[in-house]
Each structure stands twice: as structure tokens, then as C-alpha cells.
Design an enzyme around this catalytic site. Structure first.
Site, PDB file in Angstrom:
ATOM      1  N   ILE A   9      27.523  44.012  35.352  1.00  0.00           N
ATOM      2  CA  ILE A   9      26.375  43.802  36.257  1.00  0.00           C
ATOM      3  C   ILE A   9      26.432  42.462  36.987  1.00  0.00           C
ATOM      4  CG2 ILE A   9      24.869  42.836  34.437  1.00  0.00           C
ATOM      5  CD1 ILE A   9      22.555  44.461  35.789  1.00  0.00           C
ATOM      6  N   GLY A  11      29.053  41.153  38.296  1.00  0.00           N
ATOM      7  CA  GLY A  11      30.088  41.196  39.332  1.00  0.00           C
ATOM      8  C   GLY A  11      29.521  41.649  40.678  1.00  0.00           C
ATOM      9  N   LEU A  57      32.769  45.598  26.313  1.00  0.00           N
ATOM     10  CA  LEU A  57      33.385  46.940  26.357  1.00  0.00           C
ATOM     11  C   LEU A  57      34.385  47.166  25.233  1.00  0.00           C
ATOM     12  CD1 LEU A  57      34.337  48.172  29.938  1.00  0.00           C
ATOM     13  CD2 LEU A  57      32.417  48.836  28.501  1.00  0.00           C
ATOM     14  N   SER A 123      39.419  53.894  40.879  1.00  0.00           N
ATOM     15  CA  SER A 123      39.911  52.984  41.919  1.00  0.00           C
ATOM     16  C   SER A 123      41.021  53.614  42.750  1.00  0.00           C
ATOM     17  CB  SER A 123      40.456  51.730  41.228  1.00  0.00           C
ATOM     18  OG  SER A 123      41.276  51.005  42.099  1.00  0.00           O
ATOM     19  N   GLU A 125      43.511  52.103  43.565  1.00  0.00           N
ATOM     20  CA  GLU A 125      44.768  51.595  43.002  1.00  0.00           C
ATOM     21  C   GLU A 125      45.470  52.674  42.167  1.00  0.00           C
ATOM     22  OE1 GLU A 125      46.537  48.601  43.284  1.00  0.00           O
ATOM     23  OE2 GLU A 125      45.168  48.191  44.924  1.00  0.00           O
ATOM     24  N   TYR A 147      46.911  47.404  35.845  1.00  0.00           N
ATOM     25  CA  TYR A 147      45.529  47.701  36.239  1.00  0.00           C
ATOM     26  C   TYR A 147      45.416  49.156  36.710  1.00  0.00           C
ATOM     27  CZ  TYR A 147      41.360  47.912  39.170  1.00  0.00           C
ATOM     28  OH  TYR A 147      40.177  48.304  39.742  1.00  0.00           O
ATOM     29  N   GLY A 183      34.934  38.372  44.400  1.00  0.00           N
ATOM     30  CA  GLY A 183      35.588  37.276  43.678  1.00  0.00           C
ATOM     31  C   GLY A 183      36.577  36.558  44.599  1.00  0.00           C
ATOM     32  N   PHE A 186      40.379  37.730  45.365  1.00  0.00           N
ATOM     33  CA  PHE A 186      40.742  38.901  46.178  1.00  0.00           C
ATOM     34  C   PHE A 186      41.025  38.448  47.611  1.00  0.00           C
ATOM     35  CE2 PHE A 186      38.581  40.619  42.565  1.00  0.00           C
ATOM     36  CZ  PHE A 186      39.278  41.780  42.283  1.00  0.00           C
ATOM     37  N   ARG A 276      53.688  40.589  44.794  1.00  0.00           N
ATOM     38  CA  ARG A 276      53.506  41.245  43.488  1.00  0.00           C
ATOM     39  C   ARG A 276      54.788  41.917  43.013  1.00  0.00           C
ATOM     40  NH1 ARG A 276      47.255  43.258  44.536  1.00  0.00           N
ATOM     41  NH2 ARG A 276      46.504  41.120  44.574  1.00  0.00           N
ATOM     42  N   GLU A 279      54.252  46.583  44.688  1.00  0.00           N
ATOM     43  CA  GLU A 279      53.169  46.514  45.675  1.00  0.00           C
ATOM     44  C   GLU A 279      52.621  47.917  45.969  1.00  0.00           C
ATOM     45  OE1 GLU A 279      50.599  45.302  47.067  1.00  0.00           O
ATOM     46  OE2 GLU A 279      51.411  43.748  48.402  1.00  0.00           O
TER      47      GLU A 279
HETATM   48  P1  GDP Z   1      43.858  45.042  45.433  1.00  0.00           P
HETATM   49  O1  GDP Z   1      44.103  46.101  46.460  1.00  0.00           O
HETATM   50  O2  GDP Z   1      42.881  45.451  44.379  1.00  0.00           O
HETATM   51  O3  GDP Z   1      45.110  44.505  44.847  1.00  0.00           O
HETATM   52  O4  GDP Z   1      43.089  43.848  46.235  1.00  0.00           O
HETATM   53  P2  GDP Z   1      43.519  42.376  46.660  1.00  0.00           P
HETATM   54  O5  GDP Z   1      42.449  41.902  47.584  1.00  0.00           O
HETATM   55  O6  GDP Z   1      43.819  41.525  45.480  1.00  0.00           O
HETATM   56  O7  GDP Z   1      44.896  42.569  47.450  1.00  0.00           O
HETATM   57  C1  GDP Z   1      45.003  43.376  48.606  1.00  0.00           C
HETATM   58  C2  GDP Z   1      46.388  43.257  49.219  1.00  0.00           C
HETATM   59  O8  GDP Z   1      46.546  41.969  49.797  1.00  0.00           O
HETATM   60  C3  GDP Z   1      47.559  43.420  48.238  1.00  0.00           C
HETATM   61  O9  GDP Z   1      48.504  44.284  48.822  1.00  0.00           O
HETATM   62  C4  GDP Z   1      48.154  42.024  48.121  1.00  0.00           C
HETATM   63  O10 GDP Z   1      49.545  42.007  47.877  1.00  0.00           O
HETATM   64  C5  GDP Z   1      47.856  41.487  49.514  1.00  0.00           C
HETATM   65  N1  GDP Z   1      47.869  40.019  49.574  1.00  0.00           N
HETATM   66  C6  GDP Z   1      48.620  39.245  50.402  1.00  0.00           C
HETATM   67  N2  GDP Z   1      48.410  37.944  50.162  1.00  0.00           N
HETATM   68  C7  GDP Z   1      47.492  37.880  49.147  1.00  0.00           C
HETATM   69  C8  GDP Z   1      46.882  36.785  48.451  1.00  0.00           C
HETATM   70  O11 GDP Z   1      47.128  35.627  48.724  1.00  0.00           O
HETATM   71  N3  GDP Z   1      45.974  37.122  47.460  1.00  0.00           N
HETATM   72  C9  GDP Z   1      45.672  38.427  47.167  1.00  0.00           C
HETATM   73  N4  GDP Z   1      44.766  38.701  46.221  1.00  0.00           N
HETATM   74  N5  GDP Z   1      46.255  39.460  47.796  1.00  0.00           N
HETATM   75  C10 GDP Z   1      47.149  39.196  48.772  1.00  0.00           C
END
Ligand code: GDP
Length: 323
Positions: A9, A11, A57, A123, A125, A147, A183, A186, A276, A279
Site C-alpha cells: 500500500i 508503493g 508476504l 506484469s 515482464e 523478477y 520509485g 525506474f 541488463r 533485456e
Molecule cells: P521494467 O520494464 O520493469 O524493467 O522498468 P524500468 O523502468 O526499470 O526499465 C525500462 C527499460 O528502460 C528497460 O528496458 C531498461 O533496460 C531501460 N533502461 C535504460 N536505461 C535505464 C536506466 O538507467 N535505469 C532503468 N531502470 N532502466 C533503464
């Protein structure tokens, strides 16, 4: 009076959902984890209207207690280790919370209050290395991170409790959704925060990872309404919630910097450490089912949302500077 129990809650989604349910006259119970410094930043406006329960949880006993005390009509499971990147260095913790935590909560509901309606935060994802585009409810999953794999488990265990125990359990497969409450780790919020800092002269560079990744980004405030709608239907089903538009991270940068009169190319550097291990290149959702069955549609456009986030971060950073 309708009663709802929300995990996660504090978040982004939990706070929007709590406000939405309170505005509908619900009594809202919030599960909170014990932390040395509690964080109610997203809930400033409604913190005192929430009935707080402590639990986690990963602790079934605490969940049984929370369901027993709240006697909920609706349970929303929004708690998770929710950051993809952290799921590689902490794969087991991610699995314990984001995967097995769902079973713990389903068990608590099944044992104590089996008539409660259950929402699981699934998600996009889960689609990972997508096998078709756009992705819809029937698209097979191919997760690309601990994840994503944990969310696939959470998704199927929810379906399984629906089919095994006749519970009203739904999964909302939500594509990325953002807001000023997102957050900071992201990518959207990282960018809008940096834009505000650069504009106000307290930061000069922004290090980024893969700029070519594509996401279907919606507004969290719109998406929590879909969660509620899913639990008001006659039958429990799963729904994709998305905008049907996809953008690259580069477009996100262009829009956010342009809004304050800057060119992102002057500030952004690429840091290979931010790429990552695996990806998710492209996410694009088809929310036709939600549109027709729930009567839901996204209201806030991507550009509007990014402007809203930049404005909010400008205010936050100005306030920080003044302090
Ligand atoms: P996700 O889709 O839950 O992983 O949300 P995110 O906001 O963490 O990432 C979205 C996309 O942005 C992913 O494909 C990341 O590889 C890309 N990305 C590129 N640069 C960055 C960075 O500096 N931080 C994050 N968090 N994501 C990045």
C-alpha cells in the site's frame, strides 16, 4: 461498508488504489512491513484514514492475522520486490516475495476468508522475450529476469487457486505504469528527476543504459481503476491493461528534456553497467478485452504523464534546494 486489504500500500499503485477505494467509501486496511524508518510519502493525504496492520508476504502467520482482522471483501496483492534490475543480485529474495508470497496470501485468504475477491498484480515482464506483438491475455510467457519468472509463478498460482478452490481470484497483467510516485530507480522517474535537477542547476549529467528498449507506458492512476473493475465482474478472469502504444527510452528522454527547453543529447551518457544481463526489448499491450468487458480505457497520455512527472520533480527539487 466494503472492506479492502491492500499489500504494497505504501508503493505507487497501493497509494493510488487506497485513495480510489477511500473515495468509493471503502474501509481500507493496509499491510505494512516493519522498517526502521516508515515511508508514507505517497500516502500523506490519506494515511490517517487507513487501518494499519503489520505483516510481511513471507510470513504466513502475519497474513492469516491480517485477513482475520480485516475480514476483507477484496484483497489486492500489490506487494513485491518490484525492480527488475535488483532481481539478478537478489534472485532468491525476489522469488520468496514476488513468487511464493502470492501463495502465502492466497493460503491466508483460502483458510480465513475464502469468499474474498483476490487481485494479483501480474506484469508485462512475464512476456519478456515476446513471442507475439501486441501481447494479449493468450500470449505465452517468456520471462527474462528472476523478477519476470517470479511473476509468472504468481500469475499461475492465482489461476490455480481459482480453478482448484473456486476462489474469485484475478490477475491483472499490467504493462509499465508510472506517475510522480514511481520509485526513483525506474527509468521514467530517473529521467524526470534528472531533468528537474539539470534544469535547476544541481546536476550536469545523466547516465543511462539501453536507450532502444521499448515499453508501453501508462499512468498508474488510470491502472488502479482497472484493478477494482476486475473484482466487480460476475466472473474472475485475467486482463491485460495497457495503452496500446510503445515508445523507446530515447523518446522518453526527448520528451522530458524538451519539456524544459533542453536537448537530451547534451546531458546523457551511456553507461554499459546499466545494461541488463537479459533485456526485454519490446512491450506493446493489446487491452481490447479490458476495453470491451470492463469498459476501461487509459485517460492520461504518455506526454501528459511525463509533463506531470517533470512538474512534480521540479517542485520537489526546488523544495530540496530551499531547505
Ligand atoms: P521494467 O520494464 O520493469 O524493467 O522498468 P524500468 O523502468 O526499470 O526499465 C525500462 C527499460 O528502460 C528497460 O528496458 C531498461 O533496460 C531501460 N533502461 C535504460 N536505461 C535505464 C536506466 O538507467 N535505469 C532503468 N531502470 N532502466 C533503464
Amino acid at each position: 461498508m466494503r472492506r479492502a486489504l491492500i499489500t504494497g500500500i505504501t508503493g505507487q499503485d497501493g497509494s493510488y488504489l487506497a485513495e480510489f477505494l477511500l473515495s468509493k467509501g471503502y474501509k481500507v486496511y493496509g499491510l505494512r512491513r516493519r522498517t526502521s524508518t516508515p515511508n508514507y510519502e505517497n500516502l500523506e493525504a490519506v494515511k490517517d484514514d487507513i487501518e494499519w496492520l503489520s505483516g510481511d508476504l513471507t510470513d504466513l502467520a502475519s497474513l492469516i492475522g491480517a485477513v482475520h482482522l480485516s475480514e476483507p471483501h477484496e484483497v489486492y496483492n500489490l506487494a513485491a520486490q518490484s525492480f527488475v534490475e535488483t532481481s539478478w543480485p537478489q534472485p532468491l529474495l525476489t522469488g520468496q516475495i514476488t513468487a511464493l508470497g502470492v501463495t502465502n496470501l492466497l493460503e491466508a485468504v483460502r483458510i480465513v476468508q475464502p469468499t474474498a475477491r483476490f487481485y494479483q498484480a501480474s506484469s508485462s515482464e512475464m512476456f519478456g522475450k515476446v513471442v507475439e506483438t501486441p501481447q494479449k491475455e493468450t500470449t505465452p510467457f517468456y520471462p527474462r529476469s528472476p523478477y519476470g519468472a517470479s511473476k509468472v509463478y504468481g500469475h499461475w498460482i492465482t489461476v490455480n487457486y481459482r480453478e482448484s478452490f473456486d476462489m474469485f481470484a484475478c490477475s491483472g497483467i499490467l504493462f509499465n505504469h508510472e506517475s510522480p510516485r514511481r520509485g526513483i530507480e525506474f527509468v521514467t522517474r530517473k529521467v524526470t528527476d534528472a531533468v528537474a535537477r539539470i534544469k535547476l542547476g544541481v546536476q550536469d549529467k545523466l547516465r543511462m543504459g539501453n536507450l532502444e528498449a521499448k515499453r508501453d507506458w501508462g499512468f498508474a492512476g488510470d491502472y488502479v481503476k482497472a484493478m477494482w473493475l476486475m473484482l466487480q465482474q460476475e466472473a474472475a478472469e485475467d486482463y491485460v491493461i495497457a495503452t496500446g502504444e510503445t515508445r523507446t527510452v530515447r523518446e522518453l528522454l526527448q520528451i522530458a528534456f524538451h519539456y524544459v527547453g533542453l536537448n537530451y543529447e547534451d546531458y546523457v551518457t551511456i553507461d554499459p553497467k546499466l545494461f541488463r544481463p537479459a533485456e526485454v526489448d519490446l512491450l506493446l499491450g493489446d487491452c481490447h478485452k479490458a476495453k470491451t468487458k470492463l469498459g476501461w480505457k487509459p485517460e492520461v497520455s504518455f506526454e501528459e504523464m511525463i509533463r506531470m512527472m517533470v512538474d512534480s520533480d521540479l517542485r520537489k527539487v526546488e523544495w530540496e534546494i530551499k531547505k
